[in-house]
Motif scaffolding. Structure first.
Motif, PDB file in Angstrom:
ATOM      1  N   THR A 131       0.847  -1.265   0.091  1.00 52.91           N
ATOM      2  CA  THR A 131       0.331  -0.463   0.398  1.00 52.91           C
ATOM      3  C   THR A 131       1.107   1.462  -0.074  1.00 52.91           C
ATOM      4  O   THR A 131       1.562   1.428   1.097  1.00 52.91           O
ATOM      5  CB  THR A 131      -0.457  -0.178   1.239  1.00 52.91           C
ATOM      6  OG1 THR A 131      -2.066  -1.123   0.697  1.00 52.91           O
ATOM      7  CG2 THR A 131      -1.611   1.078   1.744  1.00 52.91           C
ATOM      8  N   LEU A 132       0.647   2.004  -0.556  1.00 55.62           N
ATOM      9  CA  LEU A 132       1.567   3.003  -1.291  1.00 55.62           C
ATOM     10  C   LEU A 132       1.470   4.284  -0.289  1.00 55.62           C
ATOM     11  O   LEU A 132       0.310   4.480   0.120  1.00 55.62           O
ATOM     12  CB  LEU A 132       1.904   3.937  -2.498  1.00 55.62           C
ATOM     13  CG  LEU A 132       2.217   3.052  -3.992  1.00 55.62           C
ATOM     14  CD1 LEU A 132       1.800   2.958  -4.822  1.00 55.62           C
ATOM     15  CD2 LEU A 132       3.713   2.455  -3.159  1.00 55.62           C
ATOM     16  N   ARG A 133       1.478   5.433   0.027  1.00 55.38           N
ATOM     17  CA  ARG A 133       1.118   6.694   0.335  1.00 55.38           C
ATOM     18  C   ARG A 133       0.367   7.273  -0.854  1.00 55.38           C
ATOM     19  O   ARG A 133       0.509   7.129  -1.880  1.00 55.38           O
ATOM     20  CB  ARG A 133       3.146   7.157   0.406  1.00 55.38           C
ATOM     21  CG  ARG A 133       3.532   7.081   2.129  1.00 55.38           C
ATOM     22  CD  ARG A 133       5.042   8.303   1.793  1.00 55.38           C
ATOM     23  NE  ARG A 133       5.482   8.264   0.489  1.00 55.38           N
ATOM     24  CZ  ARG A 133       6.970   9.094   0.252  1.00 55.38           C
ATOM     25  NH1 ARG A 133       6.587   9.377   0.881  1.00 55.38           N
ATOM     26  NH2 ARG A 133       6.800   8.450  -0.881  1.00 55.38           N
ATOM     27  N   THR A 134      -0.435   8.541  -0.002  1.00 61.52           N
ATOM     28  CA  THR A 134      -1.429   8.919  -0.578  1.00 61.52           C
ATOM     29  C   THR A 134      -0.508  10.018  -2.222  1.00 61.52           C
ATOM     30  O   THR A 134       0.461  10.730  -1.639  1.00 61.52           O
ATOM     31  CB  THR A 134      -2.414   9.653   0.087  1.00 61.52           C
ATOM     32  OG1 THR A 134      -2.680   9.426   1.137  1.00 61.52           O
ATOM     33  CG2 THR A 134      -3.463  10.653  -1.212  1.00 61.52           C
ATOM     34  N   ALA A 143      11.657  16.167  -2.961  1.00 58.11           N
ATOM     35  CA  ALA A 143      10.796  14.832  -1.999  1.00 58.11           C
ATOM     36  C   ALA A 143      11.097  13.930  -2.954  1.00 58.11           C
ATOM     37  O   ALA A 143      11.149  13.632  -4.140  1.00 58.11           O
ATOM     38  CB  ALA A 143      10.007  15.555  -1.807  1.00 58.11           C
ATOM     39  N   ASN A 144      10.671  12.778  -2.179  1.00 59.13           N
ATOM     40  CA  ASN A 144      10.286  11.728  -2.816  1.00 59.13           C
ATOM     41  C   ASN A 144       8.703  11.553  -3.121  1.00 59.13           C
ATOM     42  O   ASN A 144       8.132   9.772  -2.927  1.00 59.13           O
ATOM     43  CB  ASN A 144      11.466  10.440  -2.374  1.00 59.13           C
ATOM     44  CG  ASN A 144      11.235   8.793  -3.145  1.00 59.13           C
ATOM     45  OD1 ASN A 144      11.069   9.401  -4.428  1.00 59.13           O
ATOM     46  ND2 ASN A 144      11.134   8.006  -2.773  1.00 59.13           N
ATOM     47  N   ASP A 145       7.729  12.261  -3.212  1.00 63.63           N
ATOM     48  CA  ASP A 145       6.314  12.052  -2.627  1.00 63.63           C
ATOM     49  C   ASP A 145       5.905  11.384  -3.892  1.00 63.63           C
ATOM     50  O   ASP A 145       6.148  12.228  -5.432  1.00 63.63           O
ATOM     51  CB  ASP A 145       5.850  12.919  -2.202  1.00 63.63           C
ATOM     52  CG  ASP A 145       5.746  13.683  -0.676  1.00 63.63           C
ATOM     53  OD1 ASP A 145       5.995  13.517  -0.349  1.00 63.63           O
ATOM     54  OD2 ASP A 145       6.418  14.945  -0.853  1.00 63.63           O
ATOM     55  N   PRO A 146       4.364  10.671  -4.191  1.00 63.49           N
ATOM     56  CA  PRO A 146       4.281   9.900  -5.292  1.00 63.49           C
ATOM     57  C   PRO A 146       3.344  10.790  -5.789  1.00 63.49           C
ATOM     58  O   PRO A 146       2.618  11.524  -4.962  1.00 63.49           O
ATOM     59  CB  PRO A 146       3.258   8.557  -4.243  1.00 63.49           C
ATOM     60  CG  PRO A 146       2.878   9.145  -2.909  1.00 63.49           C
ATOM     61  CD  PRO A 146       4.303   9.733  -2.527  1.00 63.49           C
TER      62      PRO A 146
END
Length: 269
Positions: A131-134, A143-146
């Motif tokens: 389960t990935l981050r939002t 940043a490495n945000d999705p």
């Protein structure tokens, strides 16, 4: 009596505003017709098989192969990737791993779920989940945000004995998302979703005489990509403003009293 009417109005407005927010919390992907689900997997990022959310893809391969799928995820979604590996009748202990990469091919960490598991010798199947981050509508460059766009799923064995190399296996992969809503909303949005070939497409648009073409990904969320600015956070912000105004009116009604006190002489006396 006046205070009772004020409170009743506030509760009514809060109930009406909560209706769309409750709808946003439902899963964003409904089960699709499995007859159109993919029955094979790609062998690299460039040949990844496109998969819609809600579909269950199947593929056959051999231990040691790298199996790739791709799917689209939009802002506000929290994707969950599940994979089942059906192992050969006889095998030694082996470890399988499920990796998810974003449109920039950055490996995304799993918020929870068993993405790496070891199968015992007598195991007939192995279940993996991630389960990935939002997914965020916008992020800092460092940043490495999705981010919205195409995501890649890679399934492979990472530890096995040489005697098991090349044995046939079959796999099942499914992707579902939960719509988180305004609680994960951020200001700003990407100019374009992170999809394969978007840079080449932009270059071709600027120069119509260019013969450059790109194999663009045709996969996208149902209803297209979101604009990135609307969320139920706006609804709750409006409700908060209304409740604050009603609270001010109620406080004024409680503290102003019934008029001038009887024993205070009029002005000029």
């Amino acid at each position: 009596m006046r205070i009772t009417r004020v409170l009743s109005t506030a509760l009514l407005l809060a109930g009406l505003a909560a209706t769309p927010a409750a709808a946003d919390s439902s899963p964003s992907a409904s089960p699709s017709d499995d007859s159109s689900a993919p029955t094979q997997a790609g062998t690299s990022f460039r040949t990844a098989t496109e998969l819609d959310q809600g579909q269950q893809a199947t593929a056959s391969g051999s231990t040691g192969d790298y199996l790739y799928w791709s799917f689209a995820a939009d802002a506000g979604q929290r994707p969950t990737v599940k994979a089942t590996v059906k192992l050969p009748d006889t095998h030694a202990g082996e470890t399988w791993q499920l990796d998810v990469y974003d449109g920039l091919r950055r490996r995304q960490a799993c918020q929870y779920g068993a993405a790496t598991r070891t199968a015992a010798q007598d195991a007939t199947s192995l279940d993996l989940a991630c389960t990935l981050r939002t997914v965020r509508a916008w992020s800092e460059t460092w940043a490495n945000d999705p981010l919205p766009g195409t995501y890649y799923v890679r399934l492979t064995v990472v530890d096995l004995q040489s005697s098991d190399l090349g044995k046939p296996v079959s796999t099942e992969v499914r992707v579902d998302s939960k719509d988180i809503g305004g609680s994960a909303a951020v200001d700003g949005s990407l100019a374009q979703p992170l999809t394969p070939g978007i840079a080449a497409k932009s270059a071709s648009d600027e120069d119509s005489s260019s013969s450059t073409s790109a194999a663009l990904s045709s996969i996208e969320p149902d209803g297209g990509w979101s604009s990135g600015w609307w969320s139920d956070r706006w609804v709750w912000t409006g409700v908060g403003g209304v409740l604050a105004a009603l609270a001010g009116i109620g406080g004024y009604a409680l503290t102003r009293g019934s008029g001038r006190p009887r024993r205070v002489p009029p002005p000029g006396m």
